[in-house]
Design a protein around this motif. Structure first.
Motif, PDB file in Angstrom:
ATOM      1  N   GLN A   6       0.810  -1.219   0.000  1.00 16.76           N
ATOM      2  CA  GLN A   6       0.000   0.000   0.000  1.00 16.76           C
ATOM      3  C   GLN A   6       0.843   1.269   0.000  1.00 16.76           C
ATOM      4  O   GLN A   6       0.586   2.206  -0.764  1.00 16.76           O
ATOM      5  CB  GLN A   6      -0.917  -0.010   1.236  1.00 16.76           C
ATOM      6  N   ASP A   7       1.867   1.305   0.831  1.00 14.01           N
ATOM      7  CA  ASP A   7       2.653   2.542   0.947  1.00 14.01           C
ATOM      8  C   ASP A   7       3.579   2.768  -0.247  1.00 14.01           C
ATOM      9  O   ASP A   7       4.137   3.858  -0.407  1.00 14.01           O
ATOM     10  CB  ASP A   7       3.451   2.558   2.244  1.00 14.01           C
ATOM     11  N   ALA A   8       3.733   1.770  -1.100  1.00 14.86           N
ATOM     12  CA  ALA A   8       4.642   1.902  -2.236  1.00 14.86           C
ATOM     13  C   ALA A   8       4.095   2.814  -3.330  1.00 14.86           C
ATOM     14  O   ALA A   8       4.865   3.344  -4.132  1.00 14.86           O
ATOM     15  CB  ALA A   8       4.968   0.538  -2.819  1.00 14.86           C
ATOM     16  N   PHE A   9       2.786   3.005  -3.359  1.00 18.85           N
ATOM     17  CA  PHE A   9       2.228   3.883  -4.383  1.00 18.85           C
ATOM     18  C   PHE A   9       2.757   5.304  -4.218  1.00 18.85           C
ATOM     19  O   PHE A   9       3.169   5.945  -5.189  1.00 18.85           O
ATOM     20  CB  PHE A   9       0.693   3.864  -4.342  1.00 18.85           C
ATOM     21  N   ALA A  10       2.757   5.800  -2.999  1.00 21.00           N
ATOM     22  CA  ALA A  10       3.228   7.162  -2.744  1.00 21.00           C
ATOM     23  C   ALA A  10       4.748   7.249  -2.706  1.00 21.00           C
ATOM     24  O   ALA A  10       5.323   8.288  -3.041  1.00 21.00           O
ATOM     25  CB  ALA A  10       2.638   7.682  -1.432  1.00 21.00           C
ATOM     26  N   ARG A  11       5.421   6.170  -2.316  1.00 22.92           N
ATOM     27  CA  ARG A  11       6.884   6.201  -2.168  1.00 22.92           C
ATOM     28  C   ARG A  11       7.615   5.990  -3.485  1.00 22.92           C
ATOM     29  O   ARG A  11       8.674   6.588  -3.715  1.00 22.92           O
ATOM     30  CB  ARG A  11       7.350   5.130  -1.169  1.00 22.92           C
ATOM     31  N   ALA A  26      -5.158   7.517  -4.201  1.00 23.77           N
ATOM     32  CA  ALA A  26      -6.282   6.726  -3.683  1.00 23.77           C
ATOM     33  C   ALA A  26      -6.873   5.846  -4.773  1.00 23.77           C
ATOM     34  O   ALA A  26      -7.187   4.669  -4.544  1.00 23.77           O
ATOM     35  CB  ALA A  26      -7.347   7.650  -3.101  1.00 23.77           C
ATOM     36  N   VAL A  27      -6.990   6.397  -5.987  1.00 24.51           N
ATOM     37  CA  VAL A  27      -7.544   5.619  -7.094  1.00 24.51           C
ATOM     38  C   VAL A  27      -6.565   4.528  -7.526  1.00 24.51           C
ATOM     39  O   VAL A  27      -6.954   3.365  -7.720  1.00 24.51           O
ATOM     40  CB  VAL A  27      -7.891   6.537  -8.282  1.00 24.51           C
ATOM     41  N   LEU A  28      -5.299   4.877  -7.682  1.00 24.79           N
ATOM     42  CA  LEU A  28      -4.300   3.886  -8.088  1.00 24.79           C
ATOM     43  C   LEU A  28      -4.278   2.708  -7.121  1.00 24.79           C
ATOM     44  O   LEU A  28      -4.218   1.543  -7.531  1.00 24.79           O
ATOM     45  CB  LEU A  28      -2.919   4.534  -8.149  1.00 24.79           C
ATOM     46  N   SER A  29      -4.315   3.006  -5.843  1.00 23.07           N
ATOM     47  CA  SER A  29      -4.290   1.951  -4.836  1.00 23.07           C
ATOM     48  C   SER A  29      -5.567   1.115  -4.866  1.00 23.07           C
ATOM     49  O   SER A  29      -5.522  -0.114  -4.743  1.00 23.07           O
ATOM     50  CB  SER A  29      -4.096   2.569  -3.450  1.00 23.07           C
ATOM     51  N   ALA A  30      -6.693   1.771  -5.058  1.00 23.78           N
ATOM     52  CA  ALA A  30      -7.979   1.069  -5.021  1.00 23.78           C
ATOM     53  C   ALA A  30      -8.161   0.103  -6.180  1.00 23.78           C
ATOM     54  O   ALA A  30      -8.800  -0.943  -6.021  1.00 23.78           O
ATOM     55  CB  ALA A  30      -9.125   2.083  -5.003  1.00 23.78           C
TER      56      ALA A  30
END
Length: 231
Positions: A128-133, A145-149
């Motif tokens: 989950q945290d890799a999307f922003a990192r 939020a959309v990419l993760s969902a």
């Protein structure tokens, strides 16, 4: 601006789906370009190529084929006769006999890149945290939020299958190098783009410019469209 009957087919990578192309589709639509996002099952490289081929069979006229990240291996493996040009966006482009994993692990791992491993079913999920990192560090909170969902896992089978003669050896190609990519080493991107003899555009973008820098991605696609429509 007219590109005749040239179509654009957009292919998503791992941990994404066709919605990742929505901003690029919108920009191409404003240019009166027909764009289609091809859905991949991400179950094996062969399955993904077959899924792409089914989409390409339905299209009349020449195609500019665009792949993001893992999808570089997929677009290079089609044999569809209507593909006239290839566009690679922060992508992996294995040469004959190489696997996706060979190219992905060729370079230096970014310190903020996630540790990836398959689950007990053989699927690789992005933490989950890799999307922003690492996946899209330039994205807004809403975009993240959309990419993760909508993330879709990729099968470990996808990264271990050797490719045949890649289509980029027989078609002109363009390559957008993501200089701030934390998933695929930018030096690896430069190396592969060089051996492909691609038209290279290196930009200060993250791994997912199709979301965070859609204007830049569209500009590269338009270059390919101009080339194909001028023939």
């Amino acid at each position: 601006m007219s590109f005749g009957n040239v179509n654009v087919v957009l292919v998503h990578g791992a941990w994404a789906d066709g919605s990742s192309w929505s901003k690029v589709i919108d920009r191409l639509s404003q240019l009166n370009v027909r764009a289609i996002a091809a859905p991949l099952p991400l179950t094996s490289l062969n399955d993904d190529v077959a899924a792409l081929d089914r989409v390409l069979e339905r299209i009349e006229g020449p195609v500019v084929l665009v792949g993001h990240a893992y999808a570089g291996a997929v677009i290079g493996s089609t044999r569809s006769p209507n593909v006239e040009a290839l566009v690679y966006v922060a992508a992996l482009a294995p040469a004959e006999g190489e696997t996706v994993g060979d190219v992905f692990y060729r370079g230096t791992t970014h310190p903020q890149a996630p540790q990836l491993a398959p689950d007990r079913h053989g699927w690789i999920w992005l933490p989950q945290d890799a999307f922003a990192r690492a996946f899209a560090q330039h994205a807004t909170p809403d975009e993240l939020a959309v990419l993760s969902a909508v993330q879709r896992p990729i099968s470990v089978s996808c990264i271990g299958e050797a490719v045949g003669r890649p289509l980029w050896q027989d078609r002109p190609s363009w390559f957008l190098v993501a200089a701030q990519d934390r998933m695929i080493d930018p030096d690896t991107q430069r190396f592969t783009a060089s051996r492909m003899k691609a038209h290279v555009r290196s930009l200060e973008v993250d791994h997912t410019p199709i979301v965070t820098a859609p204007d830049a991605v569209t500009e590269v696609i338009v270059e390919a469209l101009r080339s194909v429509s001028a023939r």
